[in-house]
Design a protein around this motif. Sequence first.
Motif, mmCIF file in Angstrom:
data_model
loop_
_atom_site.group_PDB
_atom_site.id
_atom_site.type_symbol
_atom_site.label_atom_id
_atom_site.label_comp_id
_atom_site.label_asym_id
_atom_site.label_seq_id
_atom_site.Cartn_x
_atom_site.Cartn_y
_atom_site.Cartn_z
ATOM 1 N N LYS A 164 -79.328 -22.242 -56.370
ATOM 2 C CA LYS A 164 -78.580 -23.336 -55.741
ATOM 3 C C LYS A 164 -77.117 -23.301 -56.149
ATOM 4 C CE LYS A 164 -82.418 -26.586 -55.147
ATOM 5 N NZ LYS A 164 -82.950 -27.913 -55.519
ATOM 6 N N ARG A 165 -76.859 -22.978 -57.433
ATOM 7 C CA ARG A 165 -75.477 -22.958 -57.901
ATOM 8 C C ARG A 165 -74.687 -21.852 -57.200
ATOM 9 N NH1 ARG A 165 -76.632 -23.327 -62.665
ATOM 10 N NH2 ARG A 165 -76.633 -21.128 -63.328
ATOM 11 N N LYS A 166 -75.317 -20.674 -57.110
ATOM 12 C CA LYS A 166 -74.628 -19.570 -56.450
ATOM 13 C C LYS A 166 -74.422 -19.844 -54.960
ATOM 14 C CE LYS A 166 -75.984 -15.909 -59.649
ATOM 15 N NZ LYS A 166 -74.591 -15.597 -59.998
ATOM 16 N N MET A 167 -75.389 -20.496 -54.342
ATOM 17 C CA MET A 167 -75.233 -20.817 -52.918
ATOM 18 C C MET A 167 -74.130 -21.853 -52.706
ATOM 19 S SD MET A 167 -77.006 -18.835 -51.272
ATOM 20 C CE MET A 167 -76.542 -19.637 -49.766
ATOM 21 N N ALA A 168 -74.002 -22.794 -53.661
ATOM 22 C CA ALA A 168 -72.930 -23.783 -53.550
ATOM 23 C C ALA A 168 -71.571 -23.103 -53.649
ATOM 24 C CB ALA A 168 -73.098 -24.845 -54.646
ATOM 25 N N ILE A 169 -71.450 -22.141 -54.588
ATOM 26 C CA ILE A 169 -70.183 -21.403 -54.721
ATOM 27 C C ILE A 169 -69.894 -20.610 -53.451
ATOM 28 C CG2 ILE A 169 -69.016 -19.564 -55.987
ATOM 29 C CD1 ILE A 169 -70.593 -20.496 -58.473
ATOM 30 N N LYS A 170 -70.938 -19.957 -52.942
ATOM 31 C CA LYS A 170 -70.762 -19.182 -51.702
ATOM 32 C C LYS A 170 -70.361 -20.086 -50.540
ATOM 33 C CE LYS A 170 -73.339 -16.154 -48.587
ATOM 34 N NZ LYS A 170 -72.334 -15.079 -48.571
ATOM 35 N N LEU A 171 -70.964 -21.274 -50.466
ATOM 36 C CA LEU A 171 -70.632 -22.229 -49.398
ATOM 37 C C LEU A 171 -69.179 -22.654 -49.492
ATOM 38 C CD1 LEU A 171 -71.590 -24.172 -47.128
ATOM 39 C CD2 LEU A 171 -72.082 -25.822 -48.922
ATOM 40 N N ARG A 172 -68.741 -22.938 -50.736
ATOM 41 C CA ARG A 172 -67.367 -23.417 -50.901
ATOM 42 C C ARG A 172 -66.360 -22.315 -50.553
ATOM 43 N NH1 ARG A 172 -67.754 -24.899 -55.773
ATOM 44 N NH2 ARG A 172 -66.726 -23.169 -56.815
ATOM 45 N N ASN A 173 -66.661 -21.071 -50.978
ATOM 46 C CA ASN A 173 -65.711 -19.986 -50.755
ATOM 47 C C ASN A 173 -65.621 -19.587 -49.290
ATOM 48 O OD1 ASN A 173 -65.139 -19.907 -53.459
ATOM 49 N ND2 ASN A 173 -66.456 -18.156 -53.909
ATOM 50 N N GLU A 174 -66.777 -19.515 -48.620
ATOM 51 C CA GLU A 174 -66.781 -18.970 -47.265
ATOM 52 C C GLU A 174 -66.590 -20.026 -46.195
ATOM 53 O OE1 GLU A 174 -70.014 -16.425 -46.416
ATOM 54 O OE2 GLU A 174 -69.706 -15.139 -48.153
ATOM 55 N N TYR A 175 -66.949 -21.264 -46.478
ATOM 56 C CA TYR A 175 -66.867 -22.295 -45.434
ATOM 57 C C TYR A 175 -65.952 -23.449 -45.844
ATOM 58 C CZ TYR A 175 -70.906 -19.668 -43.890
ATOM 59 O OH TYR A 175 -71.734 -18.668 -43.502
ATOM 60 N N GLY A 176 -65.085 -23.197 -46.831
ATOM 61 C CA GLY A 176 -64.167 -24.232 -47.286
ATOM 62 C C GLY A 176 -63.311 -24.832 -46.178
ATOM 63 N N PRO A 177 -62.759 -24.004 -45.275
ATOM 64 C CA PRO A 177 -61.864 -24.573 -44.245
ATOM 65 C C PRO A 177 -62.518 -25.593 -43.331
ATOM 66 C CG PRO A 177 -61.584 -22.209 -44.427
ATOM 67 C CD PRO A 177 -62.767 -22.541 -45.277
ATOM 68 N N VAL A 178 -63.852 -25.648 -43.276
ATOM 69 C CA VAL A 178 -64.482 -26.608 -42.366
ATOM 70 C C VAL A 178 -65.294 -27.652 -43.107
ATOM 71 C CG1 VAL A 178 -64.566 -25.030 -40.422
ATOM 72 C CG2 VAL A 178 -66.429 -25.014 -42.047
ATOM 73 N N LEU A 179 -65.109 -27.717 -44.441
ATOM 74 C CA LEU A 179 -65.915 -28.667 -45.200
ATOM 75 C C LEU A 179 -65.473 -30.107 -45.001
ATOM 76 C CD1 LEU A 179 -66.489 -26.784 -48.566
ATOM 77 C CD2 LEU A 179 -68.011 -27.024 -46.632
ATOM 78 N N HIS A 180 -64.270 -30.317 -44.412
ATOM 79 C CA HIS A 180 -63.800 -31.686 -44.206
ATOM 80 C C HIS A 180 -64.350 -32.308 -42.935
ATOM 81 C CE1 HIS A 180 -61.160 -29.158 -41.806
ATOM 82 N NE2 HIS A 180 -60.969 -30.211 -41.031
ATOM 83 N N MET A 181 -65.233 -31.582 -42.228
ATOM 84 C CA MET A 181 -65.755 -32.093 -40.970
ATOM 85 C C MET A 181 -66.674 -33.300 -41.211
ATOM 86 S SD MET A 181 -64.342 -30.323 -38.797
ATOM 87 C CE MET A 181 -63.477 -28.791 -38.642
ATOM 88 N N PRO A 182 -66.910 -34.106 -40.145
ATOM 89 C CA PRO A 182 -67.809 -35.258 -40.285
ATOM 90 C C PRO A 182 -69.181 -34.842 -40.805
ATOM 91 C CG PRO A 182 -66.671 -35.342 -38.203
ATOM 92 C CD PRO A 182 -66.334 -34.026 -38.802
#
Length: 515
Positions: A41-59
């Motif tokens: 889960k920790r590694k997936m969270a890091i991967k999510l933040r790095n690769e999908y950071g530009p769209v994390l502010h979406m609703p």
Amino acid sequence: MVEEVQKHSVHTLVFRSLKRTHDMFVADNGKPVPLDEESHKRKMAIKLRNEYGPVLHMPTSKENFKEKGPQNASDSYGHKQYPANQGQEVEYLVTGTHPYPPGPGVALTADTKIQRMPSESAAQSLAVALPSSQARVDANRSAPAGSEYRHPGASDRSQPAGMTSAVMEVGNAKNSALMAKKAPTMPKPQWHPPWKLYRVISGHLGWVRCIAVEPGNQWFVTGSADRTIKIWDLASGKLKLSLTGHISTVRGVIVSSRSPYLFSCGEDKQVKCWDLEYNKVIRHYHGHLSAVYGLDLHPTIDVLVTCSRDSTARIWDVRTKASVHTLSGHTNAVATVRCQAAEPQIITGSHDTTIRLWDLVAGKTRVTLTNHKKSVRAVVLHPRHYTFASGSPDNIKQWKFPDGSFIQNLSGHNAIINTLTVNSDGVLVSGADNGTMHLWDWRTGYNFQRVHAAVQPGSLDSESGIFACAFDQSESRLLTAEADKTIKVYREDDTATEETHPVSWKPEIIKRKRF
């Protein structure tokens, strides 16, 4: 056979995915690390933040992930993230057009995909949340070089006219709000004194069809339907000379600034060169198959350009009388032609409703402007700006060289516009077939004066038309050639001030460009 190939492709993809997963969880010493649930889960969270950071502010959506990390963390691209407390559950919506698995090597099924296809409401919320394209353009202009990162695949999204999308950050959340954008307004026009009629010159026995002022500003010349060319003293308005030789209406005259020559053309298909030292015709330029409607001289080389009812314009060598080029392309009579030293060097307007910008060297069209809906009878070049205007019954249009980019419409002169002229102060004059003359501010398109002079006593009221107009070389006098067989001379009203003749201007909303 096809099924075996497909199975082989699928197996290859699965193998590569498993290989990437294995490489991801191998330590530096080459020994695999136990892949427990928390580590995954920790590694997936890091991967999510790095690769999908530009769209994390979406609703937010129902799908969520747990992210543990320092507050106000930023991704690998430098995008600021929302504060996240240790162990706090944070919801993200990763918007896209395709569902994807929760990790490498995991098969995509209805149970494992973490993104459903976006609904209509989700798509609308995405459009609102994104900043407007104009806002991004402004940000790009103000940002220093090399400071911008644009996420691959990001596209401009236009907003409705008059509205802009503003995203405001309040605390740990962003709320989108639509704010009214102030519509663009017409700038205040420059004040110009009104022009008044002070002299009427008579002498022709037919419609006065063309007019030109000589470079020395001592006299001017007119051509008429009475088949004569007359030369007048500019100061006194007295007749100096009459030239005969055309056998039909004289439609165009121009005086050379490079030699003591006068050029004329007419409905008799003839183009003549007059030597003003002997007052005789010294050259004829043969080639047009029908009436010749206009002519102009190149300002820097000995080239004459004429336009005709035979749908062509011709380029002539003044000295040898040779036809250098025949400019073909118009599908109806060519009514007007203008020359300039810069490219494009030749501009023509035609009854086929088009304007063409020509390459003088190649003798071919550079640009064809099809914006007008009716015949283009007049074209004028601004003496200082790299712009020009064209006149037609539908509109007067302004254009920008060299490609003929549209600038604005000057609307209100609802008549057949026969002639246009402009001076260095930005006063544009349009003369029409019904005898009306409108004066405009070139920069803003503001119509500051309308004139309809009375016809010459003894003429029919229907004989009210302006065929040509020109400023003298000092630009203090305006001459018009009219259908009542007269030449009218106008000058600025010296007694007028901004108080006596105020500009009745209001900051009206500028209409969108309409072609």
